[in-house]
Design a protein around this motif. Sequence first.
Motif, PDB file in Angstrom:
ATOM      1  N   ALA A 138     -68.339 103.422  15.133  1.00 14.88           N
ATOM      2  CA  ALA A 138     -67.752 102.747  13.979  1.00 14.88           C
ATOM      3  C   ALA A 138     -68.038 103.548  12.723  1.00 14.88           C
ATOM      4  CB  ALA A 138     -68.313 101.337  13.838  1.00 14.88           C
ATOM      5  N   ASN A 139     -67.067 103.557  11.832  1.00 10.39           N
ATOM      6  CA  ASN A 139     -67.213 104.125  10.504  1.00 10.39           C
ATOM      7  C   ASN A 139     -66.878 102.990   9.552  1.00 10.39           C
ATOM      8  OD1 ASN A 139     -65.693 105.384   8.009  1.00 10.39           O
ATOM      9  ND2 ASN A 139     -67.154 106.899   8.772  1.00 10.39           N
ATOM     10  N   LEU A 140     -67.755 102.725   8.585  1.00  9.84           N
ATOM     11  CA  LEU A 140     -67.554 101.548   7.754  1.00  9.84           C
ATOM     12  C   LEU A 140     -67.976 101.780   6.315  1.00  9.84           C
ATOM     13  CD1 LEU A 140     -70.495  99.710   7.286  1.00  9.84           C
ATOM     14  CD2 LEU A 140     -70.326 100.013   9.749  1.00  9.84           C
ATOM     15  N   THR A 141     -67.537 100.866   5.472  1.00 10.26           N
ATOM     16  CA  THR A 141     -67.980 100.799   4.086  1.00 10.26           C
ATOM     17  C   THR A 141     -68.712  99.481   3.900  1.00 10.26           C
ATOM     18  OG1 THR A 141     -66.078 102.081   3.321  1.00 10.26           O
ATOM     19  CG2 THR A 141     -67.239 100.761   1.664  1.00 10.26           C
ATOM     20  N   ALA A 142     -69.895  99.556   3.303  1.00 10.54           N
ATOM     21  CA  ALA A 142     -70.661  98.362   2.945  1.00 10.54           C
ATOM     22  C   ALA A 142     -70.778  98.354   1.430  1.00 10.54           C
ATOM     23  CB  ALA A 142     -72.039  98.375   3.593  1.00 10.54           C
ATOM     24  N   ALA A 143     -70.218  97.324   0.809  1.00 14.14           N
ATOM     25  CA  ALA A 143     -70.256  97.193  -0.644  1.00 14.14           C
ATOM     26  C   ALA A 143     -71.429  96.317  -1.041  1.00 14.14           C
ATOM     27  CB  ALA A 143     -68.957  96.581  -1.155  1.00 14.14           C
ATOM     28  N   PHE A 144     -72.035  96.651  -2.172  1.00 11.22           N
ATOM     29  CA  PHE A 144     -73.107  95.816  -2.715  1.00 11.22           C
ATOM     30  C   PHE A 144     -72.452  94.831  -3.677  1.00 11.22           C
ATOM     31  CE2 PHE A 144     -77.002  95.064  -5.322  1.00 11.22           C
ATOM     32  CZ  PHE A 144     -77.788  94.574  -4.287  1.00 11.22           C
ATOM     33  N   ASP A 184     -72.585  91.121  -6.092  1.00 16.82           N
ATOM     34  CA  ASP A 184     -73.433  90.162  -6.802  1.00 16.82           C
ATOM     35  C   ASP A 184     -73.273  88.795  -6.144  1.00 16.82           C
ATOM     36  OD1 ASP A 184     -71.113  88.899  -7.830  1.00 16.82           O
ATOM     37  OD2 ASP A 184     -71.323  89.812  -9.809  1.00 16.82           O
ATOM     38  N   PRO A 185     -74.061  87.788  -6.554  1.00 20.16           N
ATOM     39  CA  PRO A 185     -73.973  86.474  -5.905  1.00 20.16           C
ATOM     40  C   PRO A 185     -72.584  85.825  -5.979  1.00 20.16           C
ATOM     41  CG  PRO A 185     -76.040  86.659  -7.077  1.00 20.16           C
ATOM     42  CD  PRO A 185     -75.216  87.869  -7.453  1.00 20.16           C
ATOM     43  N   ALA A 186     -71.745  86.246  -6.930  1.00 16.88           N
ATOM     44  CA  ALA A 186     -70.386  85.702  -7.035  1.00 16.88           C
ATOM     45  C   ALA A 186     -69.392  86.478  -6.171  1.00 16.88           C
ATOM     46  CB  ALA A 186     -69.930  85.710  -8.494  1.00 16.88           C
ATOM     47  N   GLY A 187     -69.865  87.528  -5.485  1.00 16.41           N
ATOM     48  CA  GLY A 187     -69.000  88.291  -4.598  1.00 16.41           C
ATOM     49  C   GLY A 187     -68.281  89.456  -5.246  1.00 16.41           C
ATOM     50  N   ARG A 188     -68.691  89.831  -6.458  1.00 19.62           N
ATOM     51  CA  ARG A 188     -68.086  90.979  -7.138  1.00 19.62           C
ATOM     52  C   ARG A 188     -68.935  92.230  -6.918  1.00 19.62           C
ATOM     53  NH1 ARG A 188     -67.889  86.768 -10.838  1.00 19.62           N
ATOM     54  NH2 ARG A 188     -69.773  87.598 -11.797  1.00 19.62           N
ATOM     55  N   PRO A 189     -68.303  93.397  -6.841  1.00 22.22           N
ATOM     56  CA  PRO A 189     -69.085  94.641  -6.682  1.00 22.22           C
ATOM     57  C   PRO A 189     -70.101  94.798  -7.803  1.00 22.22           C
ATOM     58  CG  PRO A 189     -66.754  95.067  -6.368  1.00 22.22           C
ATOM     59  CD  PRO A 189     -66.862  93.658  -6.881  1.00 22.22           C
ATOM     60  N   ARG A 190     -71.264  95.291  -7.421  1.00 22.35           N
ATOM     61  CA  ARG A 190     -72.360  95.486  -8.372  1.00 22.35           C
ATOM     62  C   ARG A 190     -73.029  96.816  -8.049  1.00 22.35           C
ATOM     63  NH1 ARG A 190     -76.943  90.995  -9.138  1.00 22.35           N
ATOM     64  NH2 ARG A 190     -77.003  91.363 -11.362  1.00 22.35           N
TER      65      ARG A 190
END
Length: 148
Positions: free
Chosen positions: A116-122, A124-130
């Motif tokens: 598998a090749n994947l992207t994991a985004a970080f 914030d608690p509201a689900g927006r990229p941080r």
Amino acid sequence: MSALPSSGVLDGGVHRLQLRVYFEDTDTAAIVYHAKYLHFLERGRTEFLRVAGIDHAAAVREGLGAYAVTQMDCRWLRPARLDDVLLVETRLISVRAAACRIDQAIIRDGTPIFTANLTAAFLDPAGRPRRQPRDWLALYHSLIPQDA
């Protein structure tokens, strides 16, 4: 294959976690159910963070943020079966301010059976990229192969 510590080992930027296939992971033919491979990958990524010294659970509890997979390309190459001993390999490919690209493989007896090749985004608690914490980014950059 000799047993690895329960959280696996991180060597040269590659994390290795050993798992065994249990009855709960299989269908009636004793073959691993397709979605279980994603569970195995999640365990690999979680233990990678733990061994690297990142407390993802504390980040979630403290409201800092959490990782979420936003893209994944998977290849099922061969079936895993009841009682197989598997090795989950996890390696960072690249890091951006708010996301990581990761390659993972599940290996049996030295042969990849799933990749598998994947992207994991970080997020914030509201689900927006941080932005990921600076110390995490510095650590990640030290783990990425120089030829990547």
